[in-house]
Design a protein around this motif. Structure first.
Motif, PDB file in Angstrom:
ATOM      1  N   LEU A 216       0.816  -1.206   0.000  1.00 18.67           N
ATOM      2  CA  LEU A 216       0.000   0.000   0.000  1.00 18.67           C
ATOM      3  C   LEU A 216       0.849   1.255   0.000  1.00 18.67           C
ATOM      4  CD1 LEU A 216      -2.967   0.043   0.281  1.00 18.67           C
ATOM      5  CD2 LEU A 216      -2.719   0.256   2.725  1.00 18.67           C
ATOM      6  N   LEU A 246     -12.951   4.972  -3.102  1.00 18.62           N
ATOM      7  CA  LEU A 246     -12.289   4.518  -4.326  1.00 18.62           C
ATOM      8  C   LEU A 246     -10.920   3.932  -4.012  1.00 18.62           C
ATOM      9  CD1 LEU A 246     -13.308   7.328  -6.817  1.00 18.62           C
ATOM     10  CD2 LEU A 246     -14.188   5.007  -6.646  1.00 18.62           C
ATOM     11  N   ALA A 247     -10.209   4.542  -3.057  1.00 15.06           N
ATOM     12  CA  ALA A 247      -8.895   4.016  -2.698  1.00 15.06           C
ATOM     13  C   ALA A 247      -9.027   2.594  -2.151  1.00 15.06           C
ATOM     14  CB  ALA A 247      -8.234   4.927  -1.670  1.00 15.06           C
ATOM     15  N   GLY A 250      -9.715   0.218  -4.968  1.00 11.13           N
ATOM     16  CA  GLY A 250      -8.514  -0.148  -5.714  1.00 11.13           C
ATOM     17  C   GLY A 250      -7.644  -1.130  -4.963  1.00 11.13           C
ATOM     18  N   PHE A 251      -7.466  -0.869  -3.658  1.00 12.49           N
ATOM     19  CA  PHE A 251      -6.572  -1.732  -2.882  1.00 12.49           C
ATOM     20  C   PHE A 251      -7.181  -3.105  -2.628  1.00 12.49           C
ATOM     21  CE2 PHE A 251      -5.163   2.525  -0.936  1.00 12.49           C
ATOM     22  CZ  PHE A 251      -4.320   2.745  -2.011  1.00 12.49           C
ATOM     23  N   LEU A 253      -9.318  -4.711  -4.718  1.00 12.65           N
ATOM     24  CA  LEU A 253      -9.659  -5.449  -5.937  1.00 12.65           C
ATOM     25  C   LEU A 253      -8.810  -6.695  -6.199  1.00 12.65           C
ATOM     26  CD1 LEU A 253     -10.698  -2.993  -8.782  1.00 12.65           C
ATOM     27  CD2 LEU A 253     -12.004  -4.853  -7.779  1.00 12.65           C
ATOM     28  N   PRO A 254      -7.468  -6.622  -6.036  1.00  9.03           N
ATOM     29  CA  PRO A 254      -6.709  -7.829  -6.376  1.00  9.03           C
ATOM     30  C   PRO A 254      -7.179  -9.052  -5.596  1.00  9.03           C
ATOM     31  CG  PRO A 254      -5.214  -5.989  -6.084  1.00  9.03           C
ATOM     32  CD  PRO A 254      -6.575  -5.516  -5.670  1.00  9.03           C
TER      33      PRO A 254
ATOM     34  N   ALA B  62     -12.433  -2.829 -13.540  1.00 14.14           N
ATOM     35  CA  ALA B  62     -11.398  -3.393 -12.675  1.00 14.14           C
ATOM     36  C   ALA B  62     -10.010  -2.972 -13.157  1.00 14.14           C
ATOM     37  CB  ALA B  62     -11.502  -4.918 -12.634  1.00 14.14           C
ATOM     38  N   ALA B  65      -9.396   0.659 -12.262  1.00 10.64           N
ATOM     39  CA  ALA B  65      -9.114   0.890 -10.841  1.00 10.64           C
ATOM     40  C   ALA B  65      -7.744   0.355 -10.468  1.00 10.64           C
ATOM     41  CB  ALA B  65     -10.200   0.240  -9.977  1.00 10.64           C
ATOM     42  N   LEU B  66      -7.432  -0.866 -10.930  1.00  9.68           N
ATOM     43  CA  LEU B  66      -6.127  -1.444 -10.608  1.00  9.68           C
ATOM     44  C   LEU B  66      -5.015  -0.590 -11.189  1.00  9.68           C
ATOM     45  CD1 LEU B  66      -6.730  -5.265 -11.142  1.00  9.68           C
ATOM     46  CD2 LEU B  66      -6.421  -4.064  -8.988  1.00  9.68           C
ATOM     47  N   TYR B  69      -4.869   2.798  -9.116  1.00 10.73           N
ATOM     48  CA  TYR B  69      -4.549   2.739  -7.688  1.00 10.73           C
ATOM     49  C   TYR B  69      -3.344   1.871  -7.355  1.00 10.73           C
ATOM     50  CZ  TYR B  69      -8.497   5.534  -6.396  1.00 10.73           C
ATOM     51  OH  TYR B  69      -9.343   6.597  -6.236  1.00 10.73           O
ATOM     52  N   LEU B  70      -2.931   0.980  -8.253  1.00 12.63           N
ATOM     53  CA  LEU B  70      -1.816   0.110  -7.894  1.00 12.63           C
ATOM     54  C   LEU B  70      -0.674   0.111  -8.916  1.00 12.63           C
ATOM     55  CD1 LEU B  70      -3.847  -2.858  -6.420  1.00 12.63           C
ATOM     56  CD2 LEU B  70      -2.321  -1.365  -5.162  1.00 12.63           C
ATOM     57  N   LYS B 271       4.759  -4.456   5.812  1.00  7.02           N
ATOM     58  CA  LYS B 271       3.877  -3.303   5.776  1.00  7.02           C
ATOM     59  C   LYS B 271       3.502  -2.830   7.173  1.00  7.02           C
ATOM     60  CE  LYS B 271       0.968  -5.395   2.982  1.00  7.02           C
ATOM     61  NZ  LYS B 271      -0.130  -5.646   2.049  1.00  7.02           N
TER      62      LYS B 271
END
Lengths: 379, 336
Positions: A216, A246-247, A250-251, A253-254, B62, B65-66, B69-70, B271
């Motif tokens: 992240l 939205l953040a 995005g985080f 989704l995987p 998807a 967004a991916l 954001y990533l 993390k």
């Protein structure tokens, strides 16, 4: 189950004992916090929470009201009351000076001289009696055994004055949409990756697996920069709930895509192919067959994402900011830890409110959580 | 507050509605533009075209967004790490040079390596032991759910819980932290555990181990149940004792799962941020990379260049696991 049982029957008690040690070690810290949050403010800072579970013996002192409170009973002047002030407990001894606080056993009469006697009964009732009008203000030292005493005061204090209610609402506002939005997006993507043929599919799956572990931290600064620019361009505060939803989407989704794809791939091929033969489009197959059948996987992900967004601190601090009115529960807790390191009653009650929601979700939906974990760890 | 909840509810309805509308609408559009009814002269061509386009309609949101954001942030962070505090001025490698000369960074990376050595190993080992033990007793599922419970607690909540366990009162006073109470009960002197140099790192690690053991236990327990019973029966016949069966027969068969658990916890450890922030905020030599990065993001108006550089270091540490995961996933897919 493992076919080991009988041979080591004598060792069975060792297994039970070891598991018991595990369970105690893993629950005791939380139990400590729960008990603490239910104790009196004053009691928390002078004795360990474990003492609150048993009756405790304490020495205390009280002062009778002054002469105005006296009543005349027959030819005697009497001041009466209860040393425990209505609380429950058992007085074992009392005395009139700090040098001998337990000079007299409960129930006995102590002669204070000048015709005045003091009687303290085991239930705490005292009677100061004299033949002349009394001065009152007599100090009574006593030793009492009080049963465990719990109160919800800390919770009401935290909810109604420490801003925790506000933070509770903020956390809800963050967590619920952040759970709902990614599910739909991920479900479609997962279906495409599981059941549709197109070039680049395996590359995309590999990318999703790779993105699962992207820290992240990588995203924070670039996204904050974008958010700040958008905020400036629109002339609004860059810290918005939409931004954090939205953040989190995005985080999350995987994991969502990965979990759902793994589940959907396992659905029986015959159902889908016979639907295709019957002329159903991909869209119909998805909404009528795949989505209902994938409910367990959807539930697993929803639980994960809810726990994660509810418990998150970092994303909330960065994208929602540290202002008081937008502080989520975890952020509020960190502030409390910093500023009132010693106010355990506030900290304990606040912490317990914040962990109560995920704990309820956990115990109610554990089955789905475990299922999701088993499917979600990259095998 | 009610206002805020209403807005959140409306957003959910609106967001889901918009997503549903997108998926439904785009599919409808595709079917209208390229009809595939049999008998039409272009049916075959249209079938092929819709087959090509539709997956991307499903994947579109998807991927967007991916990507935003990533994926984009990875490149943006690399770019930022070569730039100054506001991301405008190019500074070459000076952020990296600063990093390796910075005492705070060296302390953080040392601590991070300590965490990496201890937490995955301890959590996996304890999880394995817990799994093996609870699988053998009747109340095992109940015990499992209690050991698993800390998983649901936030890192911050767990920090409050453990800060209370570690609470310190001067010697002679009644201790209200249970650890010091036990120590004094056995005649020791109470310590302020989280300020104890070097060892305080381990007291913070205990919190993460406490949280992660349940995760390891759940996954490893499922793996242990999947072991074919014949292998164990054969070992019993050969006269192996319990420990031998466990370490020589069962553990080698679940190495793959152990590796998965280990790497997953390793990622979590890299993390770790909340625990350090809540317990010490990096004081008393307990800082770690993620907390250091957070400091640099906001301290004194924020230095995005240095913050991004620290993020890159975390990414580099994660990278080998990422590659390993992808290779495993591909191998598994080929098997299907």
């Amino acid at each position: 189950m493992l076919g080991l049982g009988n041979k080591r029957a004598p060792l069975a008690w060792a297994v039970h004992l070891s598991v018991l040690v595990f369970v105690v070690l893993w629950t005791l810290p939380t139990a400590g916090l729960l008990v603490t949050s239910l104790r009196d403010k004053d009691a928390i800072s002078v004795s360990g929470w474990w003492t609150a579970l048993t009756s405790s013996t304490q020495n205390a002192v009280m002062r009778t009201p002054d002469g105005a409170a006296e009543k005349q009973v027959g030819d005697k002047y009497v001041i009466a009351g209860n040393v425990l002030d209505g609380g429950s407990g058992t007085v074992s001894a009392f005395g009139r000076s700090s040098l001998k606080p337990g000079a007299f056993p409960a129930g006995q009469s102590a002669d204070l001289g000048d015709g005045v006697t003091l009687t303290v009964k085991a239930n705490g009732d005292y009677e100061l009696a004299g033949t002349k009008p009394l001065d009152g203000g007599q100090r009574i030292f006593y030793t009492a055994k009080t049963p465990p005493h719990f109160t919800l005061d800390n919770y009401s204090k935290v909810l109604f004055s420490a801003g925790m209610l506000r933070s509770f609402v903020n956390s809800m506002t963050v967590a619920v949409p952040s759970t709902a939005i990614p599910i739909l997006i991920a479900a479609y993507a997962a279906f495409a990756l599981a059941w549709m043929q197109f070039p680049g599919r395996s590359l995309l799956i590999a990318a999703v697996v790779g993105l699962l572990v992207v820290p992240l931290q990588m995203s924070l600064i670039p996204l904050l920069t974008i958010y700040n620019k958008i905020g400036q361009a629109l002339g609004v505060d860059a810290h918005t709930y939409i931004g954090i939803w939205l953040a989190h989407t995005g985080f999350g989704l995987p994991l969502a895509i990965y979990l759902l794809r793994n589940y959907m791939v396992g659905l029986p091929r015959e159902i889908i192919e016979s639907a295709r033969v019957d002329g159903a489009t991909d869209f119909q197959i998805f909404t009528r067959i795949i989505l209902p059948l994938s409910f367990p996987a959807l539930a697993s992900f929803a639980i994960f994402q809810f726990l994660w967004t509810w418990n998150d601190l970092l994303v909330a601090l960065v994208f929602l900011g540290p202002q008081d009115d937008k502080l989520v529960m975890t952020g509020r807790l960190v502030n409390l830890l910093g500023s009132h390191g010693g106010d355990w009653e506030i900290l304990a009650a606040s912490a317990f409110i914040s962990i109560a929601v995920p704990l309820c979700v956990f115990f109610a939906l554990q089955k789905y959580l475990v299922r999701g974990l088993l499917a979600g760890s990259v095998k | 507050m009610i206002h805020q909840l209403v807005i959140a509810a409306i957003t959910i309805v609106f967001g889901i509605g918009a997503a549903a509308f997108y998926f439904y609408g785009s599919n409808w559009l595709l079917d209208t533009m390229l009809p595939v009814r049999s008998g039409r002269p272009d049916a075959a061509r249209n079938t092929r075209l819709t087959g090509l386009i539709r997956p991307w309609l499903f994947l579109g949101p998807a991927i967007l967004a991916l990507g935003l954001y990533l994926v984009y942030p990875v490149f943006a962070s690399v770019w930022l790490s070569f730039h100054g505090r506001d991301g405008k001025e190019f500074v070459g490698f000076s952020n990296y040079i600063w990093l390796f000369n910075d005492a705070g960074f060296r302390e953080s990376i040392f601590n991070n390596f300590l965490w990496l050595l201890v937490v995955p190993a301890a959590s996996t080992f304890l999880g394995l032991v817990a799994a093996a033990l609870t699988d053998r007793i009747k109340w095992g599922n109940f015990a499992k759910s209690l050991i698993f419970m800390p998983m649901a607690i936030s890192f911050v909540g767990a920090s409050v819980i453990w800060k209370f366990v570690y609470d310190y009162r001067a010697a002679g006073q009644d201790q209200i932290g249970i650890l010091n109470a036990i120590v004094t009960y056995f005649g020791g002197t109470p310590e302020a555990w989280i300020t104890l140099p070097f060892w305080n790192n381990f007291f913070l690690m205990v919190i993460l181990v406490w949280i992660q053991t349940g995760f390891a236990m759940v996954i490893l327990s499922a793996a242990l149940r999947g072991i074919p019973e014949e292998t164990i029966e054969a070992a019993v016949l050969d006269g192996a004792n319990g420990l031998q069966i466990f370490f020589r027969i069962m553990v080698p068969q679940i190495w793959g799962t152990i590796a998965v658990v280990w790497t997953t916890i390793t990622i979590t450890v890299l993390k770790v941020f909340d625990i350090v922030l809540a317990m010490t905020n990096g004081q008393w030599n307990t800082n770690v990379l993620a907390n250091l990065m957070f400091d640099w993001m906001f301290r004194g108006g924020g230095d995005f260049g240095r913050g991004a550089t620290i993020a890159i270091v975390i990414m580099i540490l994660v990278f080998p696991i990422m590659v390993w995961n992808i290779r495993n996933a591909r191998r598994e897919m080929e098997g299907r």
